[in-house]
Design a protein around this motif. Sequence first.
Motif, mmCIF file in Angstrom:
data_model
loop_
_atom_site.group_PDB
_atom_site.id
_atom_site.type_symbol
_atom_site.label_atom_id
_atom_site.label_comp_id
_atom_site.label_asym_id
_atom_site.label_seq_id
_atom_site.Cartn_x
_atom_site.Cartn_y
_atom_site.Cartn_z
ATOM 1 N N SER A 280 0.828 -1.209 0.000
ATOM 2 C CA SER A 280 0.000 0.000 0.000
ATOM 3 C C SER A 280 0.864 1.261 0.000
ATOM 4 C CB SER A 280 -0.933 0.000 1.204
ATOM 5 O OG SER A 280 -0.193 -0.164 2.385
ATOM 6 N N GLU A 281 1.992 1.209 0.732
ATOM 7 C CA GLU A 281 2.846 2.401 0.762
ATOM 8 C C GLU A 281 3.646 2.562 -0.516
ATOM 9 O OE1 GLU A 281 5.141 3.290 4.324
ATOM 10 O OE2 GLU A 281 3.564 2.279 5.443
ATOM 11 N N ILE A 282 4.043 1.431 -1.101
ATOM 12 C CA ILE A 282 4.726 1.505 -2.396
ATOM 13 C C ILE A 282 3.780 2.165 -3.397
ATOM 14 C CG2 ILE A 282 5.666 0.149 -4.323
ATOM 15 C CD1 ILE A 282 6.792 -1.802 -2.370
ATOM 16 N N ALA A 283 2.503 1.816 -3.276
ATOM 17 C CA ALA A 283 1.496 2.384 -4.175
ATOM 18 C C ALA A 283 1.451 3.901 -4.028
ATOM 19 C CB ALA A 283 0.128 1.781 -3.880
ATOM 20 N N GLU A 284 1.458 4.373 -2.772
ATOM 21 C CA GLU A 284 1.414 5.817 -2.538
ATOM 22 C C GLU A 284 2.627 6.499 -3.154
ATOM 23 O OE1 GLU A 284 0.953 7.194 1.566
ATOM 24 O OE2 GLU A 284 -0.788 5.847 1.659
ATOM 25 N N LYS B 18 -0.069 -4.412 -6.887
ATOM 26 C CA LYS B 18 -0.192 -5.847 -6.624
ATOM 27 C C LYS B 18 -0.213 -6.642 -7.918
ATOM 28 C CE LYS B 18 -2.129 -5.933 -2.035
ATOM 29 N NZ LYS B 18 -2.999 -6.609 -1.111
ATOM 30 N N SER B 19 -0.966 -6.148 -8.927
ATOM 31 C CA SER B 19 -1.076 -6.933 -10.157
ATOM 32 C C SER B 19 0.250 -6.908 -10.926
ATOM 33 C CB SER B 19 -2.242 -6.461 -11.022
ATOM 34 O OG SER B 19 -2.043 -5.145 -11.447
ATOM 35 N N ARG B 20 0.973 -5.779 -10.874
ATOM 36 C CA ARG B 20 2.277 -5.753 -11.554
ATOM 37 C C ARG B 20 3.271 -6.701 -10.904
ATOM 38 N NH1 ARG B 20 3.700 0.453 -13.246
ATOM 39 N NH2 ARG B 20 1.993 0.641 -14.723
ATOM 40 N N LEU B 21 3.244 -6.711 -9.564
ATOM 41 C CA LEU B 21 4.140 -7.629 -8.860
ATOM 42 C C LEU B 21 3.790 -9.072 -9.197
ATOM 43 C CD1 LEU B 21 4.697 -6.147 -5.306
ATOM 44 C CD2 LEU B 21 6.460 -6.843 -6.915
ATOM 45 N N ARG B 22 2.481 -9.351 -9.226
ATOM 46 C CA ARG B 22 2.051 -10.719 -9.511
ATOM 47 C C ARG B 22 2.449 -11.117 -10.931
ATOM 48 N NH1 ARG B 22 -2.917 -11.115 -6.969
ATOM 49 N NH2 ARG B 22 -1.538 -11.423 -5.204
ATOM 50 N N LEU B 23 2.260 -10.166 -11.858
ATOM 51 C CA LEU B 23 2.653 -10.408 -13.247
ATOM 52 C C LEU B 23 4.139 -10.716 -13.335
ATOM 53 C CD1 LEU B 23 0.976 -7.735 -15.552
ATOM 54 C CD2 LEU B 23 0.986 -10.212 -15.851
ATOM 55 N N THR C 19 4.654 5.516 -5.527
ATOM 56 C CA THR C 19 4.803 5.474 -6.974
ATOM 57 C C THR C 19 3.584 6.089 -7.674
ATOM 58 O OG1 THR C 19 3.913 3.240 -6.876
ATOM 59 C CG2 THR C 19 6.288 3.440 -7.056
ATOM 60 N N ASN C 20 2.645 6.592 -6.848
ATOM 61 C CA ASN C 20 1.422 7.174 -7.400
ATOM 62 C C ASN C 20 0.632 6.193 -8.252
ATOM 63 O OD1 ASN C 20 1.287 9.705 -6.303
ATOM 64 N ND2 ASN C 20 2.779 10.520 -7.775
ATOM 65 N N LEU C 21 0.741 4.925 -7.889
ATOM 66 C CA LEU C 21 -0.024 3.905 -8.619
ATOM 67 C C LEU C 21 -1.123 3.404 -7.698
ATOM 68 C CD1 LEU C 21 2.923 1.787 -10.061
ATOM 69 C CD2 LEU C 21 1.334 3.157 -11.409
ATOM 70 N N PRO C 22 -2.262 3.025 -8.252
ATOM 71 C CA PRO C 22 -3.282 2.415 -7.396
ATOM 72 C C PRO C 22 -2.748 1.104 -6.807
ATOM 73 C CG PRO C 22 -4.130 2.863 -9.617
ATOM 74 C CD PRO C 22 -2.661 3.093 -9.657
ATOM 75 N N LEU C 23 -3.187 0.798 -5.588
ATOM 76 C CA LEU C 23 -2.714 -0.411 -4.906
ATOM 77 C C LEU C 23 -2.910 -1.654 -5.765
ATOM 78 C CD1 LEU C 23 -1.646 -1.850 -2.368
ATOM 79 C CD2 LEU C 23 -3.969 -1.902 -1.486
ATOM 80 N N GLY C 24 -4.084 -1.717 -6.424
ATOM 81 C CA GLY C 24 -4.374 -2.872 -7.276
ATOM 82 C C GLY C 24 -3.330 -3.027 -8.368
ATOM 83 N N THR C 25 -2.876 -1.894 -8.901
ATOM 84 C CA THR C 25 -1.875 -1.946 -9.973
ATOM 85 C C THR C 25 -0.536 -2.462 -9.445
ATOM 86 O OG1 THR C 25 -2.951 0.006 -10.877
ATOM 87 C CG2 THR C 25 -0.826 -0.577 -11.832
#
Lengths: 216, 218
Positions: free
Chosen positions: A183-187, A197-202, A189-195
């Motif tokens: 969640s903090e990485i999301a903040e 998580k999905s990028r990491l999963r990808l 990088t200005n990316l939504p949390l879902g993005t």
Amino acid sequence: MVYASDTIPFPLAPPPCACLKNSMAPGATQNDTKNGSSLPPEELLVRIGKDKDRKAFVALFSHYAPRIKSFLLKYGMDEAQAEEIVQNVFVTVWEKAEKYDPQKAAASTWLFTIARNKRIDAMRKDKFITFDSDMISNTVPAPEKETYAETVTVEKLSKAIDSLPKEQAALLRMSFFEDKPHSEIAEETNLPLGTVKSRLRLALNKLRNFMKREDT
Amino acid sequence: MTRPIPTTSEELLMAYAAGRLNTMESLLAATLLSVNAAARQQLALYEAQGGHVLDEEEPSDLCHSCLESVLQRIDDQPVRAVPTPCPDMPGVPEPLCTLLRECMTPDSLCWKAVSPGMECLPLTVDCAGPQQLFLMKLAPHESAPSHRHDGTEITLVLEGYYTDTLGRHEAGSMCIITDNRIAHSPRAGDKGCLCLVLTAQPLRYRVIRQRFFTIFRR
């Protein structure tokens, strides 16, 4: 055991262990044959473990200690603290090298886990328990279909990571250094949390598929 | 400041590989790794990434005495003590035994009856925040009281199996519940069940909720 010499090209003489595909210690030069430092780091670790080989130990230290220090500095500690942890890492390397198995992990991976654990030890007062291969009680075996080689070779992994899109590789790297949840990485990088998580999963799926493909 | 518990086994193992877990989460991950080979394979991939990160580092200068100090220390090294075997806790994997041996006093090793057929042994260490870690023992065919969660609950089965609304959970498997709408009441199989449980918040038993509603309605 015969190890690939740096004069024999790999395709002609494949090394017996997948981990030893790096026929030279990364960074070692062709002329640098003193102290056995042209040997792959896996072989250096095996020699330290079997024979308490000090030359091999010094060679491994010369290559990895400066890198482990850089790695530790990224966590915001000062020079003195980083060097103290580097020393603790190598005392443990000397103690535990007997347990190192080149079939199971690349030298860099093994050293990384020790550096990680020593960093945690230094940051905490309380006992921090980490997993050790001695602790296996094998209740549940690995699903056979999903296995990729337990040995993830340095070379193979580098290739796999290089094949990732830049933003995925950057997130993977970030998840190693930042003591932050997704969640903090999301903040940051200005990316939504879902993005995130999905990028990491990808990224992870790609790495896994890459490993499987190369195995067969 | 509290950090959320990982909500998937992938997140848990990645965070473990990177050294980002707190004491209790790490203990849970270490225990999972000791009993589950698939988890070890997954970890091998993440740790290899760590090795890759290390290989890519630019070397820093070390002070001249660094190597000398290390060589001095390996010469002076004392012989390491062999760890003593675990106290009387059959079925408890080694990472947990290490905790029981080194961090807990015999007085604190005390199973507490929670409900008929269910006992808990609190293992909460380094207790900053509301997280709780405990061993849970269910007698054969007994159920835990139905409860909901205010946050994530991770259950790792160590011995036997249990069933709940989500299915059957065998030894070595880990179940993560993140949906606080799920109320469940784990029921042990015919040989009973031993689990390691980590919760983000203390559990809310349904009984208490019902009582609360009863009072509220009056």
